[in-house]
Design an enzyme around this catalytic site. Structure first.
Site, PDB file in Angstrom:
ATOM      1  N   LYS A 170      33.759  50.467  43.790  1.00 48.52           N
ATOM      2  CA  LYS A 170      33.069  51.525  43.209  1.00 48.52           C
ATOM      3  C   LYS A 170      34.286  51.919  41.572  1.00 48.52           C
ATOM      4  O   LYS A 170      35.166  52.478  41.981  1.00 48.52           O
ATOM      5  CB  LYS A 170      33.151  52.711  44.005  1.00 48.52           C
ATOM      6  N   GLU A 245      46.923  55.102  45.857  1.00 44.97           N
ATOM      7  CA  GLU A 245      47.861  54.745  44.751  1.00 44.97           C
ATOM      8  C   GLU A 245      47.691  56.101  43.778  1.00 44.97           C
ATOM      9  O   GLU A 245      46.397  56.182  43.208  1.00 44.97           O
ATOM     10  CB  GLU A 245      47.638  53.455  43.981  1.00 44.97           C
ATOM     11  N   CYS A 279      49.878  55.963  35.130  1.00 37.29           N
ATOM     12  CA  CYS A 279      50.476  56.871  36.150  1.00 37.29           C
ATOM     13  C   CYS A 279      51.932  56.702  36.371  1.00 37.29           C
ATOM     14  O   CYS A 279      52.478  57.734  36.920  1.00 37.29           O
ATOM     15  CB  CYS A 279      49.710  56.361  37.343  1.00 37.29           C
ATOM     16  N   GLU A 369      51.026  66.445  36.137  1.00 37.78           N
ATOM     17  CA  GLU A 369      50.877  65.075  35.501  1.00 37.78           C
ATOM     18  C   GLU A 369      49.801  65.392  34.249  1.00 37.78           C
ATOM     19  O   GLU A 369      48.832  65.950  34.364  1.00 37.78           O
ATOM     20  CB  GLU A 369      50.360  64.060  36.548  1.00 37.78           C
TER      21      GLU A 369
HETATM   22  P1  NAD Z   1      39.962  60.303  39.885  1.00 33.31           P
HETATM   23  O1  NAD Z   1      40.806  60.472  41.037  1.00 33.31           O
HETATM   24  O2  NAD Z   1      39.257  61.310  39.295  1.00 33.31           O
HETATM   25  O3  NAD Z   1      38.950  59.040  39.896  1.00 33.31           O
HETATM   26  C1  NAD Z   1      39.413  57.763  40.422  1.00 33.31           C
HETATM   27  C2  NAD Z   1      38.302  57.042  41.006  1.00 33.31           C
HETATM   28  O4  NAD Z   1      37.650  57.942  42.339  1.00 33.31           O
HETATM   29  C3  NAD Z   1      37.067  57.058  40.109  1.00 33.31           C
HETATM   30  O5  NAD Z   1      36.368  55.881  40.498  1.00 33.31           O
HETATM   31  C4  NAD Z   1      36.275  58.139  40.609  1.00 33.31           C
HETATM   32  O6  NAD Z   1      34.792  57.914  40.320  1.00 33.31           O
HETATM   33  C5  NAD Z   1      36.470  58.191  42.152  1.00 33.31           C
HETATM   34  N1  NAD Z   1      36.134  59.661  42.716  1.00 33.31           N
HETATM   35  C6  NAD Z   1      36.092  60.668  42.230  1.00 33.31           C
HETATM   36  N2  NAD Z   1      35.884  61.856  43.172  1.00 33.31           N
HETATM   37  C7  NAD Z   1      35.777  61.044  44.435  1.00 33.31           C
HETATM   38  C8  NAD Z   1      35.407  61.358  45.545  1.00 33.31           C
HETATM   39  N3  NAD Z   1      35.191  62.743  45.752  1.00 33.31           N
HETATM   40  N4  NAD Z   1      35.197  60.449  46.490  1.00 33.31           N
HETATM   41  C9  NAD Z   1      35.570  59.079  46.153  1.00 33.31           C
HETATM   42  N5  NAD Z   1      35.656  58.806  44.952  1.00 33.31           N
HETATM   43  C10 NAD Z   1      35.987  59.506  44.041  1.00 33.31           C
HETATM   44  O7  NAD Z   1      41.116  59.895  38.688  1.00 33.31           O
HETATM   45  P2  NAD Z   1      40.899  59.473  37.212  1.00 33.31           P
HETATM   46  O8  NAD Z   1      40.701  60.717  36.449  1.00 33.31           O
HETATM   47  O9  NAD Z   1      39.810  58.442  37.151  1.00 33.31           O
HETATM   48  O10 NAD Z   1      42.359  58.800  37.005  1.00 33.31           O
HETATM   49  C11 NAD Z   1      43.380  59.263  36.796  1.00 33.31           C
HETATM   50  C12 NAD Z   1      44.369  59.489  37.699  1.00 33.31           C
HETATM   51  O11 NAD Z   1      44.742  58.178  38.678  1.00 33.31           O
HETATM   52  C13 NAD Z   1      45.781  60.094  37.361  1.00 33.31           C
HETATM   53  O12 NAD Z   1      46.038  61.055  38.274  1.00 33.31           O
HETATM   54  C14 NAD Z   1      46.644  58.778  37.575  1.00 33.31           C
HETATM   55  O13 NAD Z   1      48.159  59.199  37.809  1.00 33.31           O
HETATM   56  C15 NAD Z   1      45.910  58.194  38.701  1.00 33.31           C
HETATM   57  N6  NAD Z   1      46.537  56.521  38.721  1.00 33.31           N
HETATM   58  C16 NAD Z   1      47.229  56.077  39.576  1.00 33.31           C
HETATM   59  C17 NAD Z   1      47.819  55.018  39.858  1.00 33.31           C
HETATM   60  C18 NAD Z   1      48.653  54.262  40.509  1.00 33.31           C
HETATM   61  O14 NAD Z   1      48.760  53.137  41.020  1.00 33.31           O
HETATM   62  N7  NAD Z   1      49.563  55.059  41.358  1.00 33.31           N
HETATM   63  C19 NAD Z   1      47.185  54.003  38.943  1.00 33.31           C
HETATM   64  C20 NAD Z   1      46.373  54.526  37.760  1.00 33.31           C
HETATM   65  C21 NAD Z   1      46.029  56.065  37.793  1.00 33.31           C
END
Ligand code: NAD
Length: 462
Positions: A170, A245, A279, A369
């Site tokens: 997803k 992650e 990130c 962040e």
């Molecule tokens: P997000 O958590 O909003 O979304 C990430 C994914 O989760 C998307 O596919 C989203 O549709 C899905 N999602 C959202 N709510 C959900 C739920 N309730 N249940 C299941 N899935 C759900 O994050 P974002 O805004 O898309 O990404 C940015 C964040 O990701 C930042 O905080 C960044 O630091 C983090 N990030 C971490 C890493 C790492 O490797 N540690 C890498 C890249 C991004």
């Protein structure tokens, strides 16, 4: 832009169960460039079913054969790399050159590394009078964010396939076209039907249905800490494996003996690449009091030079959020030395490369962040204080240490509560484990450590 109006399930594009769609927007000009289907629980059910059906045969496929399918996938990514770069630029907004080098280039490296690892990994070992087998965990639910849209997909799917697992992906709402392109590549590579499946949709609908699905054996999530906590709780309640992650607030520690100009220049470039939406970006620059003023001048110059070369943020929400953080930094008394909250262009979700001086460790901009092109320069008096500041957030994903010699930097890095540290500008290594300490996550991606996340052990005693 080309888009599929169905889901990739069981080796074919199938009609979505619902009728809702998600608009994909080019963040550089705010125009809608495509629509993709918004998956619902029925789509997730169908995808998990297909992954289950495909699992026994894929798990039993000899590792060398799995390796050759992953190598074929890498070859398709190579053949289609220009298209990948253009797609990422269109839906994420990254400058084309950055998309070519990083967004298309890194997944090719990572897929290649798993083609080799699948062939060479010891899936069986002798321990005394036992034989220990490393067996695939089962069906993987992979949930990915938008900031490195293809890298984050490949960093989950390639090791899962190498291990013998099957996958339902997803992807993020903002970058589904890259995910659809990846599904086409999987098909072209001859990976058997059902081994990889794609459901586009909202996180709160399709993502949640996937994370909670009883047919999913392992959830691998990359995204925000807030959503990661929910997913961890759901998985925990079902005694399901989970890899998280999450976010970061990494420190770039410049020790007094370091080459200051280089450390500051590389540090600014590290944050500005991908418009600060990384990130592991080193968003806190820690500088000794004796070099503080010079570092601030160098950082402001380096950020100003970025000017127009920076891409937009991914969407209107992130744009408002990042500008809000910049306003908060000003309100809490930090000193703006480059950039600021004003939008530099009329259209598109652009934010100027921004540098704050006189940031204290407890300020919001030094703790949370931001996920935008914003660097906070923090002063320290001695190494112990630098370490307290570096370790003084809830995160622990990455970091950097600069010193006159590597040994001095390593001694400091060993005391940092973080999963990855670049020593004097060390290069990216696709085989090095990547993942967080503290609230930056659970588990590791990349290399052999990333592969082992998708394996469970069985021991036979003789
Ligand atoms: P997000 O958590 O909003 O979304 C990430 C994914 O989760 C998307 O596919 C989203 O549709 C899905 N999602 C959202 N709510 C959900 C739920 N309730 N249940 C299941 N899935 C759900 O994050 P974002 O805004 O898309 O990404 C940015 C964040 O990701 C930042 O905080 C960044 O630091 C983090 N990030 C971490 C890493 C790492 O490797 N540690 C890498 C890249 C991004």
């Amino acid at each position: 832009m080309k888009a599929h109006d169905g889901m990739y399930i069981g080796g074919e594009w199938r009609a979505a169960a619902g009728t809702d769609t998600i608009a994909v927007v080019d963040p550089a000009d705010e125009q809608v460039i495509a629509h993709v289907p918004a998956g619902i629980a029925e789509d997730v059910d169908a995808a998990v079913f297909a992954a289950h059906e495909a699992f026994p045969a894929w798990a039993a496929t000899p590792p060398a054969e799995r390796a050759s399918r992953i190598a074929a996938l890498r070859d398709v990514l190579v053949a289609r790399k220009d298209e990948i770069a253009e797609t990422v630029t269109a839906e994420l907004g990254a400058p084309l050159q950055f998309s070519q080098m990083v967004h298309a280039g890194v997944p090719i490296l990572v897929a290649g590394s798993y083609a080799e690892l699948a062939a060479s990994y010891a899936f069986e070992e002798k321990v005394g009078n036992s034989t220990v087998y490393a067996e695939p965990v089962g069906v993987v639910g992979a949930i990915t964010p938008w900031n490195y849209p293809l890298h984050q997909i490949v960093a989950k799917v390639a090791p899962a396939l190498a291990a013998g697992c099957t996958v339902v992906l997803k992807p993020a709402e903002d970058t589904p076209l890259t995910a659809q392109l990846f599904a086409e590549a999987v098909y072209e590579a001859g990976i058997p039907a059902g081994v990889f499946n794609l459901v586009t949709g909202l996180g709160t609908v399709a993502g949640q249905a996937l994370a909670a699905h009883p047919g999913v054996d392992l959830v691998s999530f990359t995204g925000s800490t807030a959503v990661g906590k929910q997913i961890g709780a759901t998985a925990g309640a079902a005694v399901k494996r989970v890899a998280l992650e999450l976010g970061g607030k990494s420190a770039n520690v410049i020790l007094p003996s370091a080459d200051l100009a280089k450390a500051v220049g590389v540090g600014i470039a590290n944050v500005m690449g991908n418009s600060g939406q990384t990130c592991s970006a080193w968003t806190r620059m820690l500088v000794h009091t004796s070099q503080y003023d010079e570092a601030v001048t160098l950082a402001a110059e380096a950020a100003a030079k970025y000017g127009d070369r920076i891409g937009p943020l991914v969407n209107a929400k992130q744009h408002a959020r990042v500008r809000g953080y910049i306003e908060k930094g000003v309100a809490e008394g930090a000193r703006l030395v480059a950039g600021g909250p004003e939008a530099p262009r009329e259209r598109g979700y652009f934010v100027s490369p921004t540098v704050f001086a006189d940031v204290t460790p407890e300020m919001t901009i030094a703790q949370e962040e931001i996920f935008g092109p914003v660097v906070s320069i923090i002063r320290y008096e001695d190494e112990d204080e630098a370490l307290r500041i570096a370790n003084g957030t809830v995160y622990g994903l990455a970091g950097a240490v600069w010193a006159a010699d590597d040994a001095e930097a390593v001694a400091f890095a060993r005391r940092m509560d973080t999963g990855q540290v670049d020593i004097n500008g060390g290069r990216f290594n696709p085989l090095a484990p990547f993942g967080g300490y503290k609230q930056s996550g659970v588990g590791r991606e990349l290399g052999a450590h990333g592969l082992s996340e998708y394996l469970q052990t069985k021991s036979l005693q003789f």
